[in-house]
Motif scaffolding. Structure first.
Motif, PDB file in Angstrom:
ATOM      1  N   PHE A   1       0.839  -1.186   0.000  1.00 61.19           N
ATOM      2  CA  PHE A   1       0.000   0.000   0.000  1.00 61.19           C
ATOM      3  C   PHE A   1       0.882   1.246   0.000  1.00 61.19           C
ATOM      4  O   PHE A   1       1.999   1.213   0.520  1.00 61.19           O
ATOM      5  N   PRO A   2       0.403   2.378  -0.534  1.00 63.12           N
ATOM      6  CA  PRO A   2      -0.915   2.585  -1.142  1.00 63.12           C
ATOM      7  C   PRO A   2      -0.941   2.132  -2.601  1.00 63.12           C
ATOM      8  O   PRO A   2       0.085   2.123  -3.268  1.00 63.12           O
TER       9      PRO A   2
ATOM     10  N   SER B   1      -7.046   1.476   0.648  1.00 62.30           N
ATOM     11  CA  SER B   1      -6.292   2.548   0.015  1.00 62.30           C
ATOM     12  C   SER B   1      -7.262   3.452  -0.727  1.00 62.30           C
ATOM     13  O   SER B   1      -8.108   2.980  -1.495  1.00 62.30           O
TER      14      SER B   1
ATOM     15  N   GLU C   1       0.300  10.433  -3.380  1.00 62.58           N
ATOM     16  CA  GLU C   1      -0.265   9.217  -2.829  1.00 62.58           C
ATOM     17  C   GLU C   1      -1.407   9.563  -1.889  1.00 62.58           C
ATOM     18  O   GLU C   1      -1.309  10.476  -1.074  1.00 62.58           O
TER      19      GLU C   1
ATOM     20  N   TYR D   1      -4.086   5.671   3.127  1.00 55.43           N
ATOM     21  CA  TYR D   1      -4.225   4.225   3.131  1.00 55.43           C
ATOM     22  C   TYR D   1      -4.159   3.726   4.567  1.00 55.43           C
ATOM     23  O   TYR D   1      -3.666   4.424   5.460  1.00 55.43           O
TER      24      TYR D   1
ATOM     25  N   SER E   1      -3.124   0.139   6.519  1.00 54.29           N
ATOM     26  CA  SER E   1      -2.563  -1.200   6.349  1.00 54.29           C
ATOM     27  C   SER E   1      -2.839  -2.029   7.589  1.00 54.29           C
ATOM     28  O   SER E   1      -2.558  -1.608   8.704  1.00 54.29           O
TER      29      SER E   1
END
Length: 1296
Positions: free
Chosen positions: A98-99, A228, A238, A241, A243
């Motif tokens: 990620f992302p 994300s 970006e 996100y 995780s």
């Protein structure tokens, strides 16, 4: 029998009390039948079988909120992922962390495959009361404060049922039978969206998959779980996100623990009409702070009251509760160790980052014999105490069991004695503990009493560093610190008081009961503590004995050092040696080595400078000196690895070479010292021994060769013999040498053969060149390298151009293999273009970098680097810049004992050290300083008077004399006034000798001429004038901006006596620069300026040097002098004097360019508005252009292609033009968005023309045809001249 049964019960109590002390209370495990109903009967649609399939767009009845946006469609993908848009090719995301660049909801993002009936993927939208009610119950449980009454209006369900991992199946290996089952439910209304991830017991049988398009089938990437938002389409940055997992261990825990009390069930708040900082995980009892990601939660479960396990049930070594499969008590233990009479220790590994494996269903319990087949309700009450808002039986709300630990037990060998009602500790082993009295009750009653540990609903919040605090106690100490906890009532949600991992061993002795435990700390390096040892382009994987680093997709290396695939690579180094060439001793120390490698076709170019002639000529046959870099970055054939993929940037290479027929021997050592901040490999080379003498007029030829490399876990070896040929005219001689080399490196020992390298590989080397240029003193090697199988080991095939280097991709592009001989080109990360032509993306200029506050972004080829501003340094995360706390300085604080500041200076030496020095004009020891009477020393001129003052003195010429007091001369007879002086005198008389600040008065120089720059009083309105005082059109500036004016009258030329001599630099790479009346040089260490060692090359009194260039063939520096109106040159040999080359027909010569290939120089004259050329000796002079020029300034040349480039900073129409060097084909290259293009340079390696603009404050580059224009730097001050070297730019600045 009764005694054995009592002992068994004690063991049972001991085990469960120990676990109940640590376990996070939670509900019963999730069984497959407990998933939300799915399948054809429920109207599900099914995804097509395959490796990379995507569903058709599912149009939702009502929009769904994800983060702060609304979406009306969803897509389901094979690879354990849902998105709001169609997926790209899986190779573009399935290997990456990620992302993602697109919105993603990922319950198990990995390379999955449902081909050949290996599982089903179903999905549907559902608004039935049954489904919505079930979802609401989970959501209300997980979010009791914010969603206590929440009822979703719609739901979307997707189920992956017994799906497999994508595998490369070979002839003798059957497909894996490991299958995964998991489910995601999106429940939403018009205001909020919640996601439920469900992982049933035994639902996850594999925890990751092999990287896509990787030949290392042993490497496994852990599945990514989380959310994300996707890339911001406006700022191109970006997006947010969240995780949940990052390691294999955290993936294993998905079905074993939970964030809402039911193992395998996870809830998240993922969308809202209100602004969300990020996804919000369920927070049932406050143990998981929203500030932490679940990735931390899973990998650092000890901080959140969770036990995590990295071992399977088969490896578990808990004390068993002895029941047979029918539920009856066994007569004896099935494990002989428990009744051994010896002092053996049975170790039980409890990982405080893991979940207890006591959370098993009935089938597992029966099979393993760990728990009796209690009914689900009883087991629910005993093993998983309910949350506070669920109804408990009265038994579980009584007073807690008294818990006591005595002080003084060693940290790593604490012994707990567990008896009814209390726990004691002892430092002594083998102490017989009292037998608990018979309770005359069933074991279940004992367990129910044990649950009183958790009767109180108190919460301990974890600090980020893992510490804890209680509402009743201000601090709880870790057991490992040896602190006693007495009479403390453990609350329901008390986290473990340990933060690490321990070995819990059971001391067994025939003389005492088996209810005594000891614990020891296990030493194991994990990714959590050591992930910074990995490259920033790598991921870390935990293994049973430690961790290993693996490069991410699109990068290669050993994990600790990773380089970008498809990009060219560079090597910087130093070479030292002591050789006997024949019988002539030759020594050289730290001469420069530079190498340039084109990674996508295996070409390697190596240059070593300043090796003395006899040694350099003799080293021509020794291509292994540079051949090491060919092996390191060789083009890889399918299934084979070049050296850097194995060794990374840290290794040692030893070569022993014997020449024949003379049997001379030489030993070569290469030591790689890592990657520098620009990702250049740093290598030190040492050469010792004897080599055959080769006459200067002989040429060395080396035929293509093949070399076999043998690989072991820590070393690579090869042995070979090579022939080389010496030729001169018709003479040809053949010689040979035998080579043995050994390359040692550090491999990751925690996984066998982590990079899956064949034990034998063959290096094919051709297009070999070895040249020595005596004038440049540079030894060069060039070769093309491919690594692959031994000849005859595979059938001959026609290779794809990507594998043999015959493709046409740019040197900064990846060659992507297609079907058969087809291929495509893709610019490497950090570059943009069509793959055939790629140029660097300047992340610093585009704003796509991630440098934080107090840092500066520095662009690099294909990447960028963050550097902390002055006064700041990187924190431990190597990303955040924090202020540097200056040390205590007695000189600044005034705590020194030096004399007063008007008499002495305090000099700080670091720490608390300083010294005191008397100022000039005083004498003493620094602590006491007295004035010096300089007048006694008669320092003034005889015709001057001396006046002593404290610390100094002054000299004044006597009446009738002029001078500064040190030199006095009789006053000269007053000459006639100049036009400037007369005009100035007239205006001063007109203004009454006191002009106002806004009234203009001409400014004259010391000779009475008009200053080139004139300003209107103090108003900051300025302009340029000619020698007669007339304003130069177009030069008047706005307030605060001073125009740049060229002197209209050349000052009188005063030649120094004696003439200036050249002081040449020592061996190395240097940057020449002009500064006023001198030419200096700056040594370079790689690409870094060594400012402290800058020196003057040539002093030119009375000159104003503007343009400068260098002829590398004759080692001659050329420059223009606007004061003397000449062009001169000087050889870089000690004692040489300047020589005037062009002495007439010049007014204001500025830019200068030397064409070493055609032996021609070019210059601009901004006074005559001309561009001219001449041979380097001044002959064959001719005018190239004298029209359409206003202020020509900088000029540069591309000797190889015969092109000329220059700038014209005409304020009305600035431009950059180009032509052939003979003056033909003149055309405008750039004339938009430029201001004052002062500096200009051509980079022969990138073929870019680059310029520094003092108007726009930018450094920009473009291709030689004007296309591909891009910004390199956009915050310059006032640049004047610029040059490029080794992919770096160096420029001078007028205002710094």
């Amino acid at each position: 029998m009764k005694g054995e049964r009592d002992t068994s019960q004690q063991r049972q109590l001991l085990l469960l009390l120990f676990h109940l002390h640590w376990l996070l209370p939670s509900a019963s495990a999730l069984h497959p039948q407990d998933l939300f109903p799915y399948g054809e009967a429920w109207g599900d649609q099914f995804l097509q079988e395959g490796d990379d399939e995507t569903s058709a767009s599912v149009k939702l009845k009502r929009p769904l909120r994800f983060y702060d946006a609304q979406f009306s469609s969803l897509y389901v993908g094979t690879n354990g992922i849902i998105s709001t848009q169609d997926f790209p090719r899986e190779i573009q995301y399935v290997n990456d962390d990620f992302p993602t660049e697109f919105p993603a909801i990922a319950p198990f993002l990995s390379d999955l495959d449902t081909s050949s009936g290996r599982g089903k993927i179903s999905y549907r939208e559902d608004d039935s009361v049954e489904i919505l009610s079930q979802a609401a119950q989970y959501i209300r449980t997980g979010f009791p404060k914010t969603a206590a009454n929440y009822t979703p209006m719609h739901a979307f369900l997707a189920t992956w049922e017994e799906v497999g991992a994508c595998e490369t199946v070979t002839q003798n290996v059957l497909p894996s039978r490991l299958m995964n089952t998991f489910q995601v439910v999106l429940a939403f209304d018009e205001f909020d969206t919640y996601a439920l991830f469900l992982y049933p017991t035994n639902g996850l049988q594999f925890f990751g998959t092999c990287p896509k398009e990787s030949y290392n089938m042993q490497l496994e990437l852990p599945a990514r779980v989380g959310f994300s938002r996707g890339k911001d389409s406006y700022q191109k940055r970006e997006g947010l996100y969240f995780s949940v997992t990052s390691t294999e261990q955290s993936v294993k825990n998905l079905y074993q623990i939970s964030n809402l009390g039911i193992p395998g069930v996870w809830a998240f708040h993922i969308g809202s009409t209100f602004q969300m900082d990020n996804v919000e995980p369920a927070n049932l009892r406050g143990n998981l702070s929203v500030a932490h990601s679940l990735e931390q939660f899973l990998n650092n479960a000890a901080k959140y009251s969770i036990l995590e396990s990295n071992y399977t049930e088969e490896k578990m070594d808990y004390v068993e509760v002895f029941y047979n499969k029918d539920g009856d008590e066994n007569e004896h233990s099935p494990r002989e160790e428990l009744v051994s009479n010896s002092h053996s220790k049975k170790e039980v590994l409890l990982d405080l980052h893991a979940s207890s494996h006591s959370q098993v269903d009935n089938r597992e319990s029966n099979r393993d014999g760990i728990f009796s087949p209690l009914d689900s309700e009883q087991r629910f009450k005993l093993l998983y105490p309910a949350p506070s808002h669920w109804q408990l039986s009265p038994n579980t709300e009584s007073d807690p069991l008294h818990h006591q630990i005595k002080e003084g037990t060693p940290e790593r060998e604490t012994i707990f004695q567990i008896s009814q009602g209390h726990t004691e500790s002892s430092q002594q082993k083998g102490i017989k503990s009292p037998v608990p009295p018979d309770t005359n009750g069933e074991f279940l009653d004992v367990l129910t009493e044990a649950l009183r540990f958790y009767s109180k609903n108190e919460t301990i919040q974890p600090y980020p560093d893992g510490g804890v605090t209680s509402s009743e106690m201000e601090a709880l100490s870790d057991y490992s610190e040896g602190v006693v906890l007495t009479d403390y009532h453990f609350p329901e949600n008390t986290p473990p008081l340990n933060h690490g991992r321990y070995i819990v061993g059971m001391e067994e002795d025939s003389n005492f009961k088996t209810d005594v435990f000891t614990r020891q700390a296990a030493i194991k390096e994990t990714c959590e503590q050591n992930h910074r040892q990995c490259s920033q382009h790598a991921f870390c994987t935990d293994y049973p004995s430690g961790f290993c680093c693996h490069c991410q997709s699109n990068f290669y290396g050993n994990g600790k050092h990773c380089l970008l695939e498809g990009a060219p690579h560079r090597v910087n180094g130093k070479v030292s040696g002591h050789l006997h060439v024949g019988h002539i001793p030759v020594t050289f120390t730290e001469v420069d080595l530079h190498a340039y490698i084109v990674g996508n076709d295996g070409r390697a170019y190596i240059a070593i400078s300043h090796i003395p002639h006899p040694a350099a000529q003799a080293l021509l046959p020794l291509t292994p000196i540079g051949g090491l870099f060919g092996w390191l970055f060789a083009l890889e054939k399918p299934g084979y690895k070049n050296g850097f993929s194995i060794t990374g940037a840290a290794f040692s290479n030893h070569m022993d070479i014997t020449f024949y027929p003379g049997e001379e021997r030489v030993h070569i050592t290469h030591t790689a010292e890592g990657l520098d901040p620009e990702n250049y490999l740093s290598v030190k080379t040492n050469i010792q021994g004897q080599v055959p003498f080769i006459p200067a007029n002989f040429t060395v030829h080396i035929a293509p060769y093949k070399e076999i490399y043998h690989y072991s876990d820590l070393a690579v070896t090869s042995t070979t013999s090579r022939e080389y040929y010496l030729s001169f005219g018709e003479k040809n001689q053949t010689f040979s040498y035998h080579l043995y080399q050994n390359i040692t490196y550090e491999n990751c020992k925690h996984t066998s053969n982590p990079r899956n390298v064949p034990r034998t590989q063959q290096l094919n080397v051709d297009h070999i060149f070895a040249l020595y240029n005596e004038e440049e003193k540079v030894l060069r090697y060039a070769m093309t390298n491919q690594i692959g199988p031994m000849e005859g080991s595979i059938d001959p095939l026609v290779l794809n151009p990507c594998y043999d280097g015959s493709h046409t991709c740019d040197i900064t592009a990846r060659c992507l293999v297609g079907t058969g001989l087809a291929y495509s080109c893709e610019c490497a990360t950090g570059y943009q273009g069509d793959g055939r032509n790629c140029f660097d993306i300047n992340e610093c200029a585009t704003g796509s970098h991630l440098c934080g506050h107090n840092s500066v972004c520095v662009n690099l080829p294909g990447s960028y680097r963050c550097e902390c501003q002055s006064g700041y340094e990187f924190a431990e995360d190597k990303h955040t810049c924090i202020s540097i706390v200056p040390p205590s300085n007695p000189c600044e604080e005034g705590s020194h004992n030096c004399a007063p500041v008007e008499r002495a200076q305090c000099v700080y030496h670091g720490g608390s050290s300083y010294s005191c020095i008397c100022l000039s004009g005083y004498v003493g020891n620094g602590h006491e300083c007295t004035d010096v009477d300089e007048c006694i020393e008669e320092r003034c001129h005889p015709a001057a008077a001396c006046h002593n003052i404290p610390g100094s003195f002054s000299c004044h010429c006597q009446p009738g004399y002029n001078g500064d007091g040190f030199h006095c001369s009789p006053e000269p007879t007053q000459g006639p006034q100049t036009v400037c002086e007369r005009w100035r005198k007239s205006l001063l008389e007109h203004y009454g000798s006191r002009p106002r600040e806004d009234q203009y008065v001409p400014q004259c120089d010391e000779f009475g001429h008009f200053n080139p720059l004139q300003c209107h009083g103090n108003s900051n309105y300025c302009w340029c004038v000619d020698k007669d005082g007339r304003e130069v059109e177009g030069t008047r500036s706005q307030p605060g901006i001073t125009p740049t004016c060229i002197p209209s009258i050349a000052p009188p030329t005063i030649l120094p006596s004696p003439r200036p001599n050249v002081i040449p630099p020592s061996v190395g790479t240097f940057l020449l620069y002009a500064q006023g009346q001198k030419i200096g040089y700056l040594p370079l260490n790689g690409t870094r300026l060594q400012k402290e060692t800058a020196k003057t090359l040539l002093s030119l009194h009375g000159s104003i040097v503007v343009g400068i260039d260098y002829d590398c063939q004759e080692k001659m520096v050329y420059w223009t002098d606007v004061a003397g109106r000449v062009i001169s040159r000087a050889s870089l040999e000690l004692g040489n004097e300047p020589e005037i080359v062009i002495s007439s027909g010049l007014m204001s010569p500025e830019g200068l360019a030397v064409d070493y290939f055609h032996r021609t120089m070019f210059w601009t004259d901004s006074g005559l508005d001309k561009i001219e050329s001449a041979k380097l000796d001044g002959s064959e002079r001719k005018v190239l252009f004298d029209t359409d020029l206003v202020n020509p300034r900088a000029i540069t040349v591309d000797p190889i292609r015969g092109n000329l480039y220059w700038t014209d900073w005409n304020r009305e129409g600035p431009k950059i033009e180009t032509s052939s060097i003979d003056g033909t084909n003149r055309r405008i290259l750039v004339n938009k968005d430029i201001g004052l293009p002062n500096g200009l340079t051509f980079d022969p390696f990138s073929k870019l023309i680059c310029w520094a603009d003092a108007g726009t404050k930018k450094l920009e580059c473009a291709l030689s045809n004007g296309t591909g224009r891009h910004i390199i730097q956009n915050n310059l001050n006032y640049p004047f001249s610029i040059v490029s070297y080794a992919n770096h730019f160096y420029h001078t600045d007028w205002r710094r």
